[in-house]
Design a protein around this motif. Structure first.
Motif, PDB file in Angstrom:
ATOM      1  N   PRO A  57       0.822  -1.204   0.000  1.00 44.16           N
ATOM      2  CA  PRO A  57       0.000   0.000   0.000  1.00 44.16           C
ATOM      3  C   PRO A  57       0.863   1.263   0.000  1.00 44.16           C
ATOM      4  O   PRO A  57       1.881   1.326   0.688  1.00 44.16           O
ATOM      5  CB  PRO A  57      -0.813  -0.112   1.287  1.00 44.16           C
ATOM      6  N   CYS A  58       0.446   2.227  -0.771  1.00 41.14           N
ATOM      7  CA  CYS A  58       1.183   3.489  -0.875  1.00 41.14           C
ATOM      8  C   CYS A  58       0.856   4.367   0.326  1.00 41.14           C
ATOM      9  O   CYS A  58      -0.321   4.578   0.638  1.00 41.14           O
ATOM     10  CB  CYS A  58       0.813   4.214  -2.163  1.00 41.14           C
ATOM     11  N   ALA A  59       1.877   4.860   1.010  1.00 37.55           N
ATOM     12  CA  ALA A  59       1.703   5.752   2.155  1.00 37.55           C
ATOM     13  C   ALA A  59       1.548   7.174   1.630  1.00 37.55           C
ATOM     14  O   ALA A  59       2.489   7.747   1.084  1.00 37.55           O
ATOM     15  CB  ALA A  59       2.902   5.644   3.088  1.00 37.55           C
ATOM     16  N   LEU A  60       0.339   7.733   1.783  1.00 38.61           N
ATOM     17  CA  LEU A  60       0.060   9.080   1.291  1.00 38.61           C
ATOM     18  C   LEU A  60      -0.136  10.015   2.474  1.00 38.61           C
ATOM     19  O   LEU A  60      -1.021   9.796   3.305  1.00 38.61           O
ATOM     20  CB  LEU A  60      -1.193   9.076   0.403  1.00 38.61           C
ATOM     21  N   PRO A  61       0.675  11.058   2.566  1.00 41.89           N
ATOM     22  CA  PRO A  61       0.568  11.991   3.695  1.00 41.89           C
ATOM     23  C   PRO A  61      -0.702  12.832   3.633  1.00 41.89           C
ATOM     24  O   PRO A  61      -1.029  13.418   2.603  1.00 41.89           O
ATOM     25  CB  PRO A  61       1.802  12.877   3.561  1.00 41.89           C
ATOM     26  N   ARG A 161      -5.994   0.454 -10.123  1.00 39.76           N
ATOM     27  CA  ARG A 161      -6.471   0.169  -8.763  1.00 39.76           C
ATOM     28  C   ARG A 161      -5.242  -0.002  -7.884  1.00 39.76           C
ATOM     29  O   ARG A 161      -4.321  -0.744  -8.238  1.00 39.76           O
ATOM     30  CB  ARG A 161      -7.302  -1.112  -8.810  1.00 39.76           C
ATOM     31  N   VAL A 162      -5.238   0.694  -6.722  1.00 45.06           N
ATOM     32  CA  VAL A 162      -4.071   0.616  -5.852  1.00 45.06           C
ATOM     33  C   VAL A 162      -4.494   0.806  -4.386  1.00 45.06           C
ATOM     34  O   VAL A 162      -5.287   1.700  -4.082  1.00 45.06           O
ATOM     35  CB  VAL A 162      -2.999   1.671  -6.270  1.00 45.06           C
ATOM     36  N   PRO A 163      -3.979  -0.027  -3.499  1.00 43.24           N
ATOM     37  CA  PRO A 163      -4.233   0.171  -2.063  1.00 43.24           C
ATOM     38  C   PRO A 163      -3.378   1.335  -1.543  1.00 43.24           C
ATOM     39  O   PRO A 163      -2.220   1.485  -1.929  1.00 43.24           O
ATOM     40  CB  PRO A 163      -3.773  -1.139  -1.423  1.00 43.24           C
ATOM     41  N   ILE A 164      -3.994   2.149  -0.664  1.00 43.62           N
ATOM     42  CA  ILE A 164      -3.271   3.272  -0.050  1.00 43.62           C
ATOM     43  C   ILE A 164      -3.484   3.264   1.457  1.00 43.62           C
ATOM     44  O   ILE A 164      -4.431   2.664   1.961  1.00 43.62           O
ATOM     45  CB  ILE A 164      -3.693   4.645  -0.638  1.00 43.62           C
ATOM     46  N   ARG A 165      -2.601   3.940   2.147  1.00 33.35           N
ATOM     47  CA  ARG A 165      -2.703   4.126   3.598  1.00 33.35           C
ATOM     48  C   ARG A 165      -2.419   5.591   3.884  1.00 33.35           C
ATOM     49  O   ARG A 165      -1.410   6.133   3.414  1.00 33.35           O
ATOM     50  CB  ARG A 165      -1.704   3.224   4.331  1.00 33.35           C
TER      51      ARG A 165
END
Length: 169
Positions: A57-61, A161-165
């Motif tokens: 998952p991509c860590a998005l601030p 489609r991509v999981p993010i956090r």
């Protein structure tokens, strides 16, 4: 003399292999692992890179722009395009779709990096999407997001489609 030529050829081949490997590594470093959309029948772009993320998952601030770079080929002549985003929040056994308004950033043609609309079928397009991560997404939230580009008639162009956090700013 033949030994000298053989050594020169081997040296050139070695340099080629090293250079080619470096290029492949550089290209891989600027690619994010994304998957096919589940809710839209559209192809993946030829390349997608979410800045700062190669493996989800991509860590998005929170309170910052997430920057998504895509490269894709126009499947047909198009006069305009829009980008739509939907976050899928898992609640028990159900994925709850939450449309995410991209505002002015949804106008895909305004954010093409190497062309402008209208575009011709077969044209390779570079595109940069900026998506502001709002405060109402609490730190620690994990969702899967689908970014889809549609044309003037709402026909799908590409979709990822991509999981993010969501993480602290």
């Amino acid at each position: 003399m033949n030994e000298y030529i053989r050594l020169q050829t081997a040296d050139k081949m070695y340099r080629f292999v090293v250079s080619f490997s470096a290029l492949l590594a550089l290209a891989a470093a600027n690619t994010t692992q994304v998957s096919q959309c589940q809710h839209t029948q559209a192809p993946l772009p030829s390349n997608t890179y979410i800045q700062g993320c190669t493996s989800p998952p991509c860590a998005l601030p929170q309170l910052q722009d997430a920057i998504v770079d895509m490269e894709f080929v126009a499947p047909r002549d198009m006069t305009s395009m829009r980008t739509l985003a939907t976050a899928y929040l898992r609640v028990g056994l159900v994925n709850l779709p939450i449309p995410y308004d991209l505002g002015a950033n949804s106008e895909t043609c305004n954010h093409l990096t190497n062309a402008s609309c209208p575009v011709a079928a077969g044209q390779t397009l570079g595109y940069t999407l900026r998506m502001f991560i709002e405060a109402f997404f609490p730190v620690g939230t994990e969702v899967t997001v689908e970014f889809r580009i549609v044309d003037q008639s709402n026909a799908p162009v590409v979709c990822v489609r991509v999981p993010i956090r969501i993480v602290s700013p």
